[in-house]
Design an enzyme around this catalytic site. Structure first.
Site, PDB file in Angstrom:
ATOM      1  CG  HIS A  54       4.466  -5.740  -2.991  1.00  0.00           C
ATOM      2  ND1 HIS A  54       5.718  -5.364  -2.554  1.00  0.00           N
ATOM      3  CD2 HIS A  54       4.062  -4.750  -3.810  1.00  0.00           C
ATOM      4  CE1 HIS A  54       6.055  -4.212  -3.087  1.00  0.00           C
ATOM      5  NE2 HIS A  54       5.052  -3.806  -3.864  1.00  0.00           N
TER       6      HIS A  54
ATOM      7  CG  HIS B  32       1.116  -0.220  -3.099  1.00  0.00           C
ATOM      8  ND1 HIS B  32       1.929   0.571  -2.313  1.00  0.00           N
ATOM      9  CD2 HIS B  32       1.938  -1.027  -3.810  1.00  0.00           C
ATOM     10  CE1 HIS B  32       3.195   0.263  -2.547  1.00  0.00           C
ATOM     11  NE2 HIS B  32       3.231  -0.703  -3.452  1.00  0.00           N
TER      12      HIS B  32
ATOM     13  CG  HIS C 180       8.504  -0.647  -2.722  1.00  0.00           C
ATOM     14  ND1 HIS C 180       7.790  -0.870  -1.573  1.00  0.00           N
ATOM     15  CD2 HIS C 180       7.596  -0.716  -3.749  1.00  0.00           C
ATOM     16  CE1 HIS C 180       6.507  -1.055  -1.880  1.00  0.00           C
ATOM     17  NE2 HIS C 180       6.367  -0.972  -3.191  1.00  0.00           N
TER      18      HIS C 180
ATOM     19  CD  GLU D 100       9.179  -1.302  -9.077  1.00  0.00           C
ATOM     20  OE1 GLU D 100       8.160  -1.451  -9.776  1.00  0.00           O
ATOM     21  OE2 GLU D 100       9.197  -0.619  -8.034  1.00  0.00           O
TER      22      GLU D 100
ATOM     23  CG  ASP E 234       3.192  -3.184  -7.231  1.00  0.00           C
ATOM     24  OD1 ASP E 234       3.079  -2.616  -6.137  1.00  0.00           O
ATOM     25  OD2 ASP E 234       4.038  -2.849  -8.089  1.00  0.00           O
ATOM     26  CG  ASP E 235       0.136  -0.332  -7.304  1.00  0.00           C
ATOM     27  OD1 ASP E 235      -0.312   0.163  -6.263  1.00  0.00           O
ATOM     28  OD2 ASP E 235       1.352  -0.425  -7.557  1.00  0.00           O
TER      29      ASP E 235
END
Length: 334
Positions: free
Chosen positions: A18, A20, A198, A201, A279-280
């Site tokens: 996961h 981005h 997604h 969350e 994630d980021d």
């Protein structure tokens, strides 16, 4: 667990599912490209040089502003190299990254092919140089709406293969419903792509249930709020639905106030397939090594637990069998 054990855990070879691509852009890279193009990014960075945002919605706007300086396939080649250098430095041996045709050519198939070729060529060179294997997962952007999602799915279906292996959805979970995007996911499924989205969350367990029942995904991005519904947790375990869990992201954005309150250990204990991702990462001040260190310190997870999570991640990856076998051997490193 002592610091030597924690250091050993952090150095394990890792699988990340996961991530981005634009969200993993080092701030220095974005600032540099913006300066080259004379783009004003006022408000995007904090005084210390990191990305500046106050909450999830603001994060999305900052993300899109930073992404906006990436205008050409060459820009994405630079981005891919920088992201993979960071992944390799953190012991990642296999990664799946989310790519959006909306950002790479505005949803135009011909332009998307050019961007994808630049990303793939850079990834293949990085694999030769650094030993990290990358595969792509096209994502539509939820808050861009169903029509653009169909265009993204068409781009995914037309370029599906041994490198472009999945389709999913990111963006603002509070906009629209999972069912609004069923057509796009059906297109991707017919093309043989793995499916993820997604969910769970920001919205509760019902969102996760819609993801698995309406869209038919085999993986859920985040999915952590499923823990609020014991019956759903049991179903996830029974059906083998995997959660792409990003603990550092969840804490940074305030989904949970601290790591010790995060449900990843509860979900794992109930038999749910979980993996760990960033994630980021520069937005949330984390790396894969940081995630492993923090999980070891907070939950006492040793090398055996994290090796098990990596095997689970690889088992639920969207890559082909030959790639899976090759990566599995790398995970056996002591």
């Amino acid at each position: 667990m002592d610091e030597d054990q924690i250091a050993h855990v952090a150095d394990l070879p890792k699988v990340e599912l996961h991530l981005h691509l634009e969200g993993a852009a080092p701030p220095a890279l974005i600032r540099g490209i913006a300066a080259e193009k004379h783009v004003d990014l006022s408000g995007v960075f904090r005084p210390d040089g990191g990305y500046a945002f106050s909450d999830f919605v603001h994060f999305l706007s900052v993300y899109e502003a930073a992404t906006g300086v990436l205008k050409t396939p060459a820009d994405y080649a630079r981005l891919t190299r920088a992201v993979l250098e960071e992944s390799a430095a953190n012991g990642v041996v296999y990664s799946e990254t989310f790519l959006s045709p909306d950002f790479c050519g505005g949803g135009d198939l011909s332009a998307w092919r050019d961007y994808l070729a630049a990303i793939r060529e850079t990834a293949e060179a990085a694999e030769r140089d650094m030993g990290v294997t990358l595969r792509g997962v096209v994502t539509c952007i939820r808050h861009f709406g169903p029509d653009k999602a169909r265009a993204a799915a068409r781009c995914a279906a037309e370029t599906a293969g041994d490198w472009l292996v999945g389709f999913g959805m990111g963006g603002d979970e509070n906009r629209g419903e999972q069912k609004d995007f069923a057509y796009a996911f059906d297109m991707a499924r017919e093309a043989g792509l793995g499916l993820t989205t997604h969910a769970g969350e920001w919205r509760g367990p019902a969102e996760v249930r819609a993801a698995i029942d309406v869209l038919g995904v085999s993986r859920v991005g985040h999915g952590v709020r499923a823990v609020e519904d014991p019956a759903l947790v049991e179903e996830l375990a029974e059906r083998g639905i995997a959660l792409e869990v990003c603990p550092g992201s969840n804490v940074a954005l305030g989904v949970y106030r601290k790591l010790s309150a995060h449900p990843i250990e509860t979900l794992r204990g109930k038999g749910v397939k979980v993996s760990v991702s960033t994630d980021d990462p520069p937005f949330f001040h984390t790396t894969m090594k940081d995630e492993y260190r923090n999980l070891a310190r907070t939950f006492g997870w040793d090398a055996d637990v994290l090796r098990e999570l990596n095997r689970t991640a690889l088992d639920t990856a969207f890559c082909d069998a030959a790639t899976r076998t090759r990566i599995a051997k790398r995970l056996e490193t002591p």
